[in-house]
Design a protein around this motif. Structure first.
Motif, PDB file in Angstrom:
ATOM      1  N   MET A   1       0.845  -1.189   0.000  1.00  0.00           N
ATOM      2  CA  MET A   1       0.000   0.000   0.000  1.00  0.00           C
ATOM      3  C   MET A   1       0.878   1.236   0.000  1.00  0.00           C
ATOM      4  O   MET A   1       1.927   1.267   0.628  1.00  0.00           O
ATOM      5  CB  MET A   1      -0.885  -0.009   1.254  1.00  0.00           C
ATOM      6  N   GLU A   2       0.445   2.308  -0.659  1.00  0.00           N
ATOM      7  CA  GLU A   2       1.273   3.486  -0.784  1.00  0.00           C
ATOM      8  C   GLU A   2       0.421   4.718  -0.607  1.00  0.00           C
ATOM      9  O   GLU A   2      -0.754   4.725  -0.898  1.00  0.00           O
ATOM     10  CB  GLU A   2       1.941   3.556  -2.166  1.00  0.00           C
ATOM     11  N   HIS A   3       1.061   5.809  -0.196  1.00  0.00           N
ATOM     12  CA  HIS A   3       0.313   7.018   0.091  1.00  0.00           C
ATOM     13  C   HIS A   3       1.036   8.269  -0.395  1.00  0.00           C
ATOM     14  O   HIS A   3       2.250   8.328  -0.451  1.00  0.00           O
ATOM     15  CB  HIS A   3       0.062   7.149   1.593  1.00  0.00           C
ATOM     16  N   ASP A   4       0.228   9.244  -0.668  1.00  0.00           N
ATOM     17  CA  ASP A   4       0.484  10.638  -0.997  1.00  0.00           C
ATOM     18  C   ASP A   4       1.372  10.922  -2.182  1.00  0.00           C
ATOM     19  O   ASP A   4       1.795  10.076  -2.907  1.00  0.00           O
ATOM     20  CB  ASP A   4       0.935  11.453   0.193  1.00  0.00           C
TER      21      ASP A   4
ATOM     22  N   SER B   1       3.898 -12.087  19.370  1.00  0.00           N
ATOM     23  CA  SER B   1       2.517 -11.820  18.963  1.00  0.00           C
ATOM     24  C   SER B   1       1.768 -11.170  20.111  1.00  0.00           C
ATOM     25  O   SER B   1       1.914 -11.568  21.268  1.00  0.00           O
ATOM     26  CB  SER B   1       1.825 -13.122  18.561  1.00  0.00           C
ATOM     27  N   GLY B   2       0.992 -10.137  19.780  1.00  0.00           N
ATOM     28  CA  GLY B   2       0.211  -9.455  20.798  1.00  0.00           C
ATOM     29  C   GLY B   2       0.959  -8.386  21.561  1.00  0.00           C
ATOM     30  O   GLY B   2       0.420  -7.808  22.514  1.00  0.00           O
ATOM     31  N   SER B   3       2.187  -8.076  21.130  1.00  0.00           N
ATOM     32  CA  SER B   3       2.984  -7.070  21.853  1.00  0.00           C
ATOM     33  C   SER B   3       2.630  -5.644  21.463  1.00  0.00           C
ATOM     34  O   SER B   3       3.062  -4.698  22.120  1.00  0.00           O
ATOM     35  CB  SER B   3       4.476  -7.307  21.611  1.00  0.00           C
ATOM     36  N   GLY B   4       1.875  -5.459  20.375  1.00  0.00           N
ATOM     37  CA  GLY B   4       1.466  -4.128  19.946  1.00  0.00           C
ATOM     38  C   GLY B   4       2.268  -3.556  18.801  1.00  0.00           C
ATOM     39  O   GLY B   4       2.000  -2.443  18.339  1.00  0.00           O
ATOM     40  N   LYS B   5       3.220  -4.316  18.263  1.00  0.00           N
ATOM     41  CA  LYS B   5       4.107  -3.770  17.232  1.00  0.00           C
ATOM     42  C   LYS B   5       3.365  -3.483  15.918  1.00  0.00           C
ATOM     43  O   LYS B   5       3.562  -2.424  15.315  1.00  0.00           O
ATOM     44  CB  LYS B   5       5.293  -4.708  17.001  1.00  0.00           C
ATOM     45  N   THR B   6       2.525  -4.422  15.468  1.00  0.00           N
ATOM     46  CA  THR B   6       1.798  -4.207  14.217  1.00  0.00           C
ATOM     47  C   THR B   6       0.744  -3.120  14.380  1.00  0.00           C
ATOM     48  O   THR B   6       0.542  -2.300  13.476  1.00  0.00           O
ATOM     49  CB  THR B   6       1.164  -5.515  13.728  1.00  0.00           C
ATOM     50  N   THR B   7       0.072  -3.082  15.519  1.00  0.00           N
ATOM     51  CA  THR B   7      -0.911  -2.026  15.761  1.00  0.00           C
ATOM     52  C   THR B   7      -0.238  -0.659  15.723  1.00  0.00           C
ATOM     53  O   THR B   7      -0.780   0.300  15.163  1.00  0.00           O
ATOM     54  CB  THR B   7      -1.604  -2.234  17.118  1.00  0.00           C
TER      55      THR B   7
ATOM     56  N   PHE C   1      -4.048   3.337   9.131  1.00  0.00           N
ATOM     57  CA  PHE C   1      -5.092   2.319   9.042  1.00  0.00           C
ATOM     58  C   PHE C   1      -5.756   2.055  10.386  1.00  0.00           C
ATOM     59  O   PHE C   1      -6.775   1.377  10.451  1.00  0.00           O
ATOM     60  CB  PHE C   1      -4.522   1.017   8.475  1.00  0.00           C
ATOM     61  N   GLU C   2      -5.139   2.523  11.458  1.00  0.00           N
ATOM     62  CA  GLU C   2      -5.749   2.520  12.782  1.00  0.00           C
ATOM     63  C   GLU C   2      -5.600   3.926  13.356  1.00  0.00           C
ATOM     64  O   GLU C   2      -4.612   4.616  13.079  1.00  0.00           O
ATOM     65  CB  GLU C   2      -5.081   1.512  13.727  1.00  0.00           C
ATOM     66  N   THR C   3      -6.572   4.336  14.147  1.00  0.00           N
ATOM     67  CA  THR C   3      -6.537   5.659  14.759  1.00  0.00           C
ATOM     68  C   THR C   3      -6.216   5.525  16.238  1.00  0.00           C
ATOM     69  O   THR C   3      -6.864   4.739  16.942  1.00  0.00           O
ATOM     70  CB  THR C   3      -7.898   6.376  14.600  1.00  0.00           C
ATOM     71  N   PRO C   4      -5.228   6.259  16.737  1.00  0.00           N
ATOM     72  CA  PRO C   4      -4.910   6.180  18.160  1.00  0.00           C
ATOM     73  C   PRO C   4      -6.105   6.554  19.028  1.00  0.00           C
ATOM     74  O   PRO C   4      -6.877   7.454  18.684  1.00  0.00           O
ATOM     75  CB  PRO C   4      -3.771   7.186  18.329  1.00  0.00           C
ATOM     76  N   THR C   5      -6.232   5.858  20.145  1.00  0.00           N
ATOM     77  CA  THR C   5      -7.249   6.239  21.123  1.00  0.00           C
ATOM     78  C   THR C   5      -6.863   7.549  21.790  1.00  0.00           C
ATOM     79  O   THR C   5      -7.730   8.337  22.182  1.00  0.00           O
ATOM     80  CB  THR C   5      -7.403   5.131  22.188  1.00  0.00           C
TER      81      THR C   5
ATOM     82  N   THR D   1      -4.631  13.240   9.395  1.00  0.00           N
ATOM     83  CA  THR D   1      -4.363  13.170   7.955  1.00  0.00           C
ATOM     84  C   THR D   1      -4.724  11.789   7.432  1.00  0.00           C
ATOM     85  O   THR D   1      -4.288  10.778   7.988  1.00  0.00           O
ATOM     86  CB  THR D   1      -2.868  13.441   7.677  1.00  0.00           C
ATOM     87  N   PRO D   2      -5.512  11.686   6.344  1.00  0.00           N
ATOM     88  CA  PRO D   2      -5.867  10.363   5.818  1.00  0.00           C
ATOM     89  C   PRO D   2      -4.645   9.622   5.291  1.00  0.00           C
ATOM     90  O   PRO D   2      -3.637  10.245   4.915  1.00  0.00           O
ATOM     91  CB  PRO D   2      -6.864  10.681   4.699  1.00  0.00           C
ATOM     92  N   PRO D   3      -4.705   8.296   5.254  1.00  0.00           N
ATOM     93  CA  PRO D   3      -3.533   7.504   4.844  1.00  0.00           C
ATOM     94  C   PRO D   3      -2.943   7.900   3.506  1.00  0.00           C
ATOM     95  O   PRO D   3      -1.706   7.965   3.374  1.00  0.00           O
ATOM     96  CB  PRO D   3      -4.082   6.067   4.807  1.00  0.00           C
ATOM     97  N   HIS D   4      -3.774   8.199   2.520  1.00  0.00           N
ATOM     98  CA  HIS D   4      -3.257   8.464   1.177  1.00  0.00           C
ATOM     99  C   HIS D   4      -2.546   9.802   1.066  1.00  0.00           C
ATOM    100  O   HIS D   4      -1.940  10.104   0.037  1.00  0.00           O
ATOM    101  CB  HIS D   4      -4.387   8.384   0.146  1.00  0.00           C
ATOM    102  N   ARG D   5      -2.576  10.602   2.126  1.00  0.00           N
ATOM    103  CA  ARG D   5      -1.904  11.900   2.088  1.00  0.00           C
ATOM    104  C   ARG D   5      -0.685  11.950   3.015  1.00  0.00           C
ATOM    105  O   ARG D   5      -0.141  13.019   3.277  1.00  0.00           O
ATOM    106  CB  ARG D   5      -2.883  13.015   2.434  1.00  0.00           C
TER     107      ARG D   5
END
Length: 386
Positions: free
Chosen positions: A1-4, A61-67, A75-79, A93-97
């Motif tokens: 996937m690529e952006h901007d 797995s489950g350590s939070g690195k991919t998130t 692709f994910e928004t921080p809480t 800013t949206p991903p594509h920008r």
């Protein structure tokens, strides 16, 4: 996937350059949180990434690195809190920008498109001219060592070749940050090792900021300028591969990166310099920590390859060494080393890795031996209830 986006002027500069051009962006994570209902995936992660740096997020797995990576990509928004690229906040800013390239483990190539069409996809979205697209596709195929592959389809490529095309598509539009989520995880060992070196070469050539995610410790050690070790949504330690391997600051880091022997004991003194620790009936010296006090429960770590049989030592000062008596329980040939399991006291076992050299004798199960290792190689990795 690529952006901007980028305009046509000088678009091929970083792709075609014969020398590294440090065009990477700085990235700053500011106390990032991510929660999925009641599950905390990322918990207050802060990290400063230098322009053009190759940094790896390493953890189980489950350590939070991919998130964390997905939040940088958009692709994910921080809480809570913010992400900055070159000092500018990007969470809104949206991903594509975001001008970020991304490479996935499953390649994410379009099967109905040729190699050239796959690589050209982000350029067409940016409305780059046809002539410039053809030039840039050819240039980036040279960089990933697949010249002349424009007319092939993904199904006609090996897994390694598909991953190279995915890399080419991610860098063809000259992003300043490249994210990679376990990109070599689906490949066999030899090919994975070859591509590790290729990706490292690519980083040196382009100067893009690389943020790489893996659970493979060896991969992280080979490729990275720095590694951020993650566990349960937090960063345990950040440092160079040598820092993390030789100077782990926690039992988790010492156990996750490489292999360690752990010795539980009680500190006999505190402060910097050297700490003396009682382990069973023995006294072991370790690199001092200011937060250690007399009587505190501690855990020591020492790498298996740091241990030696005392009769193999030459001209070492006894004052700089720890020493333990032990009984050999097992000896195993594992290629370039022989691995021993040694019992130093009832229930207390250590692993020793001995290089295979003609001049070094082997030891049989049941033999009594003396072990030695440097005080500098003994680290306190846990104190109190840590």
């Amino acid at each position: 996937m690529e952006h901007d986006s980028a305009d046509d002027r000088g678009e091929t500069a970083s792709v075609a350059s014969d020398r590294p051009v440090r065009t990477g962006a700085s990235v700053r994570l500011e106390k990032l949180d991510k929660r999925f209902n009641r599950v905390v995936a990322v918990d207050g992660v802060s990290l400063e990434i230098e322009p053009g740096e190759f940094i790896t997020l390493l953890g189980p797995s489950g350590s939070g690195k991919t998130t964390t990576l997905m939040m940088i990509a958009g692709f994910e928004t921080p809480t809570a809190r913010e992400i900055y690229i070159d000092g500018s906040p990007i969470v809104a800013t949206p991903p594509h920008r975001r001008n970020i390239g991304m490479v996935f483990q499953n390649y994410a190539l379009f099967p109905h498109m040729t190699v050239a069409e796959n690589i050209a996809f982000p350029l067409k979205q940016r409305k780059i001219s046809k002539a410039s697209i053809a030039e840039r596709v050819a240039g980036v195929l040279d960089i990933v060592s697949l010249p002349g592959y424009q007319r092939r389809y993904p199904r006609q490529l090996s897994g390694g070749q598909q991953q190279r095309i995915a890399l080419a598509r991610a860098i063809v539009f000259n992003p300043r940050v490249l994210l990679m989520d376990e990109p070599l995880g689906a490949l066999d060992k030899q090919l994975r090792e070859n591509l590790q070196l290729e990706i490292r070469r690519l980083h040196e050539e382009l100067g893009i900021t690389f943020i790489y995610v893996t659970h493979d410790q060896e991969e992280a050690l080979v490729m990275s300028d720095r590694i951020a070790v993650m566990n349960q949504g937090r960063i345990e330690q950040v440092g160079s591969p040598i820092d993390l391997y030789d100077r782990p600051n926690s039992r988790f880091v010492a156990g996750f990166i490489g292999e360690s022997n752990f010795l539980e004991g009680t500190a006999l003194d505190g402060g910097a310099g050297v700490n003396a620790v009682r382990v069973g009936d023995d006294i072991i010296s370790a690199v001092g920590r200011n937060d250690v006090t007399s009587g505190m429960a501690v855990v020591l770590a020492v790498r298996p390859e740091k241990l030696s049989f005392a009769d193999n030592r030459t001209s070492e000062s006894p004052a700089s060494l720890n020493r333990l008596s032990a009984t050999v329980r097992e000896g195993m040939f594992i290629g370039e080393v022989r691995r021993y399991v040694l019992e130093t006291a009832p229930g207390l076992r250590l692993t020793l890795k001995q290089p295979l050299r003609h001049s070094i004798r082997h030891y049989a199960p049941g033999e009594r031996v003396e072990l030695e290792w440097h005080i500098e190689d003994t680290r306190i990795v846990s104190i109190g209830t840590d």
